[in-house]
Design a protein around this motif. Structure first.
Motif, mmCIF file in Angstrom:
data_model
loop_
_atom_site.group_PDB
_atom_site.id
_atom_site.type_symbol
_atom_site.label_atom_id
_atom_site.label_comp_id
_atom_site.label_asym_id
_atom_site.label_seq_id
_atom_site.Cartn_x
_atom_site.Cartn_y
_atom_site.Cartn_z
ATOM 1 N N LEU A 114 81.069 88.802 -17.864
ATOM 2 C CA LEU A 114 82.075 88.063 -17.095
ATOM 3 C C LEU A 114 81.563 87.744 -15.689
ATOM 4 O O LEU A 114 81.741 86.628 -15.194
ATOM 5 N N ALA A 115 80.921 88.731 -15.048
ATOM 6 C CA ALA A 115 80.391 88.501 -13.702
ATOM 7 C C ALA A 115 79.300 87.435 -13.715
ATOM 8 O O ALA A 115 79.253 86.572 -12.826
ATOM 9 N N ARG A 116 78.431 87.471 -14.707
ATOM 10 C CA ARG A 116 77.373 86.451 -14.798
ATOM 11 C C ARG A 116 77.972 85.068 -15.039
ATOM 12 O O ARG A 116 77.474 84.065 -14.501
ATOM 13 N N PHE A 128 86.862 77.785 -4.680
ATOM 14 C CA PHE A 128 87.655 78.516 -5.666
ATOM 15 C C PHE A 128 88.049 79.866 -5.076
ATOM 16 O O PHE A 128 87.490 80.335 -4.083
ATOM 17 N N ASP A 129 89.042 80.485 -5.703
ATOM 18 C CA ASP A 129 89.472 81.840 -5.378
ATOM 19 C C ASP A 129 89.408 82.690 -6.640
ATOM 20 O O ASP A 129 89.450 82.165 -7.760
ATOM 21 N N LEU A 130 89.355 84.004 -6.434
ATOM 22 C CA LEU A 130 89.242 84.935 -7.554
ATOM 23 C C LEU A 130 90.391 85.927 -7.546
ATOM 24 O O LEU A 130 90.752 86.478 -6.492
ATOM 25 N N VAL A 131 90.964 86.140 -8.709
ATOM 26 C CA VAL A 131 91.876 87.252 -8.967
ATOM 27 C C VAL A 131 91.204 88.112 -10.028
ATOM 28 O O VAL A 131 90.901 87.626 -11.116
ATOM 29 N N ILE A 132 90.957 89.378 -9.724
ATOM 30 C CA ILE A 132 90.185 90.242 -10.610
ATOM 31 C C ILE A 132 91.072 91.352 -11.135
ATOM 32 O O ILE A 132 91.722 92.069 -10.356
ATOM 33 N N ILE A 133 91.100 91.486 -12.439
ATOM 34 C CA ILE A 133 91.821 92.565 -13.106
ATOM 35 C C ILE A 133 90.782 93.572 -13.593
ATOM 36 O O ILE A 133 89.972 93.257 -14.459
ATOM 37 N N ALA A 139 83.705 95.496 -8.812
ATOM 38 C CA ALA A 139 82.519 96.115 -8.221
ATOM 39 C C ALA A 139 81.313 95.191 -8.282
ATOM 40 O O ALA A 139 80.485 95.171 -7.357
ATOM 41 N N GLN A 140 81.197 94.404 -9.336
ATOM 42 C CA GLN A 140 80.048 93.512 -9.478
ATOM 43 C C GLN A 140 80.203 92.245 -8.649
ATOM 44 O O GLN A 140 79.248 91.778 -8.017
ATOM 45 N N LEU A 141 81.408 91.668 -8.660
ATOM 46 C CA LEU A 141 81.607 90.406 -7.942
ATOM 47 C C LEU A 141 81.806 90.604 -6.441
ATOM 48 O O LEU A 141 81.656 89.647 -5.675
ATOM 49 N N SER A 142 82.142 91.814 -6.020
ATOM 50 C CA SER A 142 82.312 92.055 -4.585
ATOM 51 C C SER A 142 80.995 91.919 -3.830
ATOM 52 O O SER A 142 80.986 91.630 -2.631
ATOM 53 N N ARG A 143 79.892 92.113 -4.528
ATOM 54 C CA ARG A 143 78.596 92.008 -3.869
ATOM 55 C C ARG A 143 78.193 90.569 -3.590
ATOM 56 O O ARG A 143 77.402 90.311 -2.678
ATOM 57 N N THR A 144 78.720 89.625 -4.374
ATOM 58 C CA THR A 144 78.300 88.228 -4.213
ATOM 59 C C THR A 144 79.454 87.285 -3.846
ATOM 60 O O THR A 144 79.220 86.248 -3.249
ATOM 61 N N HIS A 145 80.695 87.625 -4.229
ATOM 62 C CA HIS A 145 81.824 86.719 -4.007
ATOM 63 C C HIS A 145 82.989 87.440 -3.332
ATOM 64 O O HIS A 145 84.152 87.208 -3.657
#
Length: 300
Positions: A114-116, A128-133, A139-145
């Motif tokens: 999903l992160a890739r 764009f904006d992200l809502v993460i469940i 933890a993975q997307l916080s490093r890049t987005h």
């Protein structure tokens, strides 16, 4: 020439010096290390086999819930298909991506996929904006987005996801202050027990629905009804995505634990052979020392 009495002592001394000059790798310390490692690998094998059995039991429930949730999600998607709804176009319009993962790991690359997908599809469209469940994708997307994350949830779907949880999530997403062109729900689609793929489902805004070419055929007169319809449709799609993702996670965990058990079994076999050879070498070395000592005593 040495005397006959001095020869046995010389042979015993030369044997001791040769053993001291060539230290043996087969020692009791090495045996204890190998034995300790064997014990730890056997414990890991027991844990992975137990987790595989638990995942196999949960997979039946997860599959049933996934099949039932498809009725909800596909019905909501059919609404937008019949109305021919498309994302709104305009300056400054953002897209909202809802990533459906979970808080648990030990399930292969389910969350990494999903992160890739997010990183790959947002390279050319950074608006764009992200809502993460789930904590794993966060933890993975916080490093890049990190700057794109506007909302995140944890503790969702500890067991089989429920429609009540989906309604709560939809309620929080609808209350976001930004007007989005469309809402894209990203989840892992269950293909079979050994494969899955990241997939998206659209959940449009009220403005996009009212601007649809075939919206007039629904004959909706109350504007307040559209807001409720949009939230209910979003909850249906979220419920579908969460159940599909949960089934993929359980299936991937079962496969991961099965592979881990096989790897542990192979390692146990290799270390058992190494332990047996090392023990045999220790025993052989001790026997050689005993025989050499007894021979020296007899000669003396």
């Amino acid at each position: 020439m040495l005397s006959r009495a001095a020869r046995p002592a010389l042979r015993a001394g030369s044997a001791v010096s040769s053993r001291a000059a060539a230290p043996s790798a087969a020692t009791f310390a090495t045996l204890r290390e190998i034995e300790g490692r064997l014990k730890s690998i056997r414990n890991i094998e027991k844990i992975t086999k137990t987790m595989k059995i638990v995942a196999s039991t949960k997979l039946n429930r997860a599959t049933r819930a996934m099949q039932e949730s498809r009725k909800y999600g596909q019905t909501s998607s059919e609404l937008y298909t019949q109305a021919e709804t498309k994302p709104l176009e305009g300056e400054g319009k953002k897209k909202l991506i809802v990533v459906c993962s979970s808080d648990k790991g030990l399930c292969g690359g389910v969350h990494s996929a999903l992160a890739r997908y997010v990183r790959r599809t947002t390279i050319d469209s950074p608006n764009f904006d992200l809502v993460i469940i789930g904590e794993k994708a966060k933890a993975q997307l916080s490093r890049t987005h990190a700057k794109h994350i506007v909302l995140n949830f944890s503790g969702v779907g500890k067991d089989v996801p429920t429609f009540t949880e989906s309604m709560s999530l939809a309620d929080q997403i609808v209350m976001l202050p930004t007007e989005y062109s469309d809402v894209e729900i990203l989840y892992n689609k269950f293909i079979n027990a050994s494969s899955y793929e990241p997939t998206t489902v659209e959940a449009f805004s009220v403005e996009a629905l009212t601007a649809s070419p075939n919206f007039s055929s629904f004959e909706v007169e109350d504007d307040g009804l559209l807001g409720n319809l949009r939230e209910y449709s979003l909850a249906n799609s979220l419920f579908w995505a969460l159940c599909e993702g949960h089934a993929c996670e359980i299936s991937a965990r079962r496969n991961a634990m099965d592979n881990a058990s096989k790897n542990a079994s192979e390692m146990i076999g290799k270390y058992q052979i190494l332990f047996n050879r090392t023990r045999q070498a220790v025993i052989t070395g001790e026997l050689c020392e005993i025989i050499a000592g007894a021979s020296a005593s007899d000669d003396m």
